[in-house]
Write a protein that holds these residues in place. Structure first.
Motif, PDB file in Angstrom:
ATOM      1  N   GLY A  12      -2.989  61.584  50.153  1.00  0.00           N
ATOM      2  CA  GLY A  12      -1.696  61.921  50.745  1.00  0.00           C
ATOM      3  C   GLY A  12      -1.758  63.127  51.658  1.00  0.00           C
ATOM      4  N   PRO A  13      -2.368  64.257  51.219  1.00  0.00           N
ATOM      5  CA  PRO A  13      -2.452  65.428  52.100  1.00  0.00           C
ATOM      6  C   PRO A  13      -3.239  65.162  53.380  1.00  0.00           C
ATOM      7  N   ASP A  14      -4.318  64.382  53.288  1.00  0.00           N
ATOM      8  CA  ASP A  14      -5.101  64.079  54.491  1.00  0.00           C
ATOM      9  C   ASP A  14      -4.334  63.170  55.440  1.00  0.00           C
ATOM     10  N   TYR A  15      -3.502  62.305  54.869  1.00  0.00           N
ATOM     11  CA  TYR A  15      -2.663  61.434  55.696  1.00  0.00           C
ATOM     12  C   TYR A  15      -1.672  62.270  56.498  1.00  0.00           C
ATOM     13  N   ALA A  31       4.015  58.947  48.341  1.00  0.00           N
ATOM     14  CA  ALA A  31       3.644  57.853  47.447  1.00  0.00           C
ATOM     15  C   ALA A  31       2.133  57.808  47.230  1.00  0.00           C
ATOM     16  N   LEU A  32       1.376  58.019  48.295  1.00  0.00           N
ATOM     17  CA  LEU A  32      -0.078  57.993  48.183  1.00  0.00           C
ATOM     18  C   LEU A  32      -0.581  59.175  47.369  1.00  0.00           C
ATOM     19  N   ASP A  33       0.083  60.309  47.501  1.00  0.00           N
ATOM     20  CA  ASP A  33      -0.304  61.474  46.713  1.00  0.00           C
ATOM     21  C   ASP A  33      -0.013  61.249  45.228  1.00  0.00           C
ATOM     22  N   ARG A  34       1.061  60.510  44.951  1.00  0.00           N
ATOM     23  CA  ARG A  34       1.435  60.236  43.565  1.00  0.00           C
ATOM     24  C   ARG A  34       0.512  59.172  42.945  1.00  0.00           C
ATOM     25  N   GLU A  35       0.114  58.189  43.781  1.00  0.00           N
ATOM     26  CA  GLU A  35      -0.772  57.118  43.297  1.00  0.00           C
ATOM     27  C   GLU A  35      -1.961  56.985  44.250  1.00  0.00           C
ATOM     28  N   PRO A  36      -2.924  57.874  44.155  1.00  0.00           N
ATOM     29  CA  PRO A  36      -4.030  57.895  45.114  1.00  0.00           C
ATOM     30  C   PRO A  36      -4.944  56.676  45.063  1.00  0.00           C
ATOM     31  N   ASN A  48      -3.741  53.521  44.676  1.00  0.00           N
ATOM     32  CA  ASN A  48      -2.943  52.345  45.007  1.00  0.00           C
ATOM     33  C   ASN A  48      -3.458  51.734  46.319  1.00  0.00           C
ATOM     34  N   GLN A  49      -4.077  50.543  46.208  1.00  0.00           N
ATOM     35  CA  GLN A  49      -4.711  49.927  47.372  1.00  0.00           C
ATOM     36  C   GLN A  49      -3.700  49.505  48.448  1.00  0.00           C
ATOM     37  N   ALA A  50      -2.503  49.168  48.033  1.00  0.00           N
ATOM     38  CA  ALA A  50      -1.482  48.804  49.021  1.00  0.00           C
ATOM     39  C   ALA A  50      -1.109  50.015  49.868  1.00  0.00           C
ATOM     40  N   TYR A  51      -0.960  51.171  49.216  1.00  0.00           N
ATOM     41  CA  TYR A  51      -0.642  52.393  49.958  1.00  0.00           C
ATOM     42  C   TYR A  51      -1.802  52.783  50.874  1.00  0.00           C
ATOM     43  N   ILE A  52      -3.004  52.667  50.367  1.00  0.00           N
ATOM     44  CA  ILE A  52      -4.182  53.020  51.174  1.00  0.00           C
ATOM     45  C   ILE A  52      -4.289  52.108  52.392  1.00  0.00           C
ATOM     46  N   ALA A  53      -4.071  50.814  52.189  1.00  0.00           N
ATOM     47  CA  ALA A  53      -4.146  49.869  53.307  1.00  0.00           C
ATOM     48  C   ALA A  53      -3.069  50.164  54.346  1.00  0.00           C
ATOM     49  N   GLN A  54      -1.855  50.466  53.866  1.00  0.00           N
ATOM     50  CA  GLN A  54      -0.781  50.785  54.812  1.00  0.00           C
ATOM     51  C   GLN A  54      -1.076  52.057  55.583  1.00  0.00           C
ATOM     52  N   ALA A  55      -1.609  53.076  54.910  1.00  0.00           N
ATOM     53  CA  ALA A  55      -1.939  54.332  55.587  1.00  0.00           C
ATOM     54  C   ALA A  55      -3.029  54.111  56.630  1.00  0.00           C
ATOM     55  N   ASN A  56      -4.064  53.338  56.275  1.00  0.00           N
ATOM     56  CA  ASN A  56      -5.123  53.042  57.241  1.00  0.00           C
ATOM     57  C   ASN A  56      -4.585  52.266  58.440  1.00  0.00           C
ATOM     58  N   ARG A  57      -3.676  51.354  58.176  1.00  0.00           N
ATOM     59  CA  ARG A  57      -3.091  50.570  59.262  1.00  0.00           C
ATOM     60  C   ARG A  57      -2.277  51.457  60.204  1.00  0.00           C
ATOM     61  N   GLU A  58      -1.480  52.364  59.648  1.00  0.00           N
ATOM     62  CA  GLU A  58      -0.643  53.216  60.493  1.00  0.00           C
ATOM     63  C   GLU A  58      -1.476  54.242  61.262  1.00  0.00           C
ATOM     64  N   ILE A  59      -2.530  54.743  60.662  1.00  0.00           N
ATOM     65  CA  ILE A  59      -3.424  55.639  61.395  1.00  0.00           C
ATOM     66  C   ILE A  59      -4.115  54.882  62.521  1.00  0.00           C
TER      67      ILE A  59
END
Length: 266
Positions: free
Chosen positions: A123-126, A146-151, A153-164
């Motif tokens: 989450g902080p790196d995002y 959300a990513l910081d709370r559930e580091p 969570n593959q759905a959150y990770i995939a969404q973060a990678n997609r938005e970056i």
């Protein structure tokens, strides 16, 4: 009253005609003529020349042409039409090269941050990615929490990678990544004016006392350097193109000056 010299007049006419063409006759001109990062889908080599004749609107054009009208004629009278036009074009092309060079470094760093996030998403790196590379962006904070709370969570990770990834593509490949305007060439003219007539006093609107040209341009350059290195949301000005125009002007003036003093300019 302005002393309108032939080359300055022709540059004014050319820039006005190009803007009319952009807005009315050939809107595609903005896309194919603006300067895009080297190696991206919208980049073409001729853009280092064409971008300086295109503008985003009448206000943008007016500010650049007013500076040309104020500072250009005296330089053209000093150098002659051919050397003045050469100087204008060299500063414009050089400013584009400097700007694209800085953009290449920025894009490389952005892609490096993207790779680092993929290797260790958090989450902080995002949040840090957007704060560092796209400070004007918004709407990513909820996902970061959300990513910081559930580091894991593959759905959150995939969404973060997609938005970056979308952010990188926007900066690198989108139509919004283009740069246009005569400001780089204008800053070359400003620098040359201050270099050749450093103690000439000038009066500016809203300032009730004269300012010597060398101080005016020095403050302007320092401002551009500060704004270029301290980005703020909503600032879409190509500060490093302005600085590049001034740098190329300095180099050109020193080459022309050679070892024979300023008489070489006449």
């Amino acid at each position: 009253m302005f002393n309108l010299t032939p080359t300055v007049r022709n540059l004014l006419i050319a820039n006005v005609l190009f803007l009319v063409a952009q807005q009315s006759l050939l809107p595609l001109l903005t896309q194919i003529g603006s300067l895009y990062p080297i190696g991206t889908p919208l980049y073409y080599p001729w853009q280092f020349f064409t971008y300086m004749f295109l503008h985003s609107g009448w206000g943008h054009l007016f500010s650049n042409m007013l500076a040309l009208l104020v500072f250009g004629p005296r330089l053209e009278q000093l150098w002659g039409a051919t050397r003045f036009l050469t100087f204008w074009l060299v500063c414009g092309v050089g400013a584009g090269l400097c700007y694209d060079g800085v953009r290449a470094v920025e894009i490389y760093r952005m892609e490096q941050s993207q790779r680092e996030f993929r290797q260790a998403p958090s989450g902080p790196d995002y949040v840090g990615f957007f704060e560092k590379h796209l400070p004007e962006a918004s709407g990513y904070q909820d996902l970061a929490v959300a990513l910081d709370r559930e580091p894991q969570n593959q759905a959150y990770i995939a969404q973060a990678n997609r938005e970056i990834g979308e952010a990188v593509a926007y900066v690198r490949d989108s139509r919004a990544a283009g740069m246009l305007g005569a400001s780089g060439a204008v800053f070359g003219i400003l620098f040359a004016f201050a270099y050749l007539f450093p103690n000439l006093e000038m009066y500016l609107l809203f300032i009730p006392f004269p300012i010597k040209a060398k101080y005016l341009v020095f403050v302007d350059i320092m401002y551009e350097l500060y704004r270029g290195t301290h980005r703020v949301p909503g600032d879409d000005i190509a500060h490093f193109a302005h600085l590049g125009g001034a740098l190329v002007a300095f180099i050109a003036l020193k080459i022309w000056e050679g070892g024979s003093g300023r008489e070489r300019f006449r």
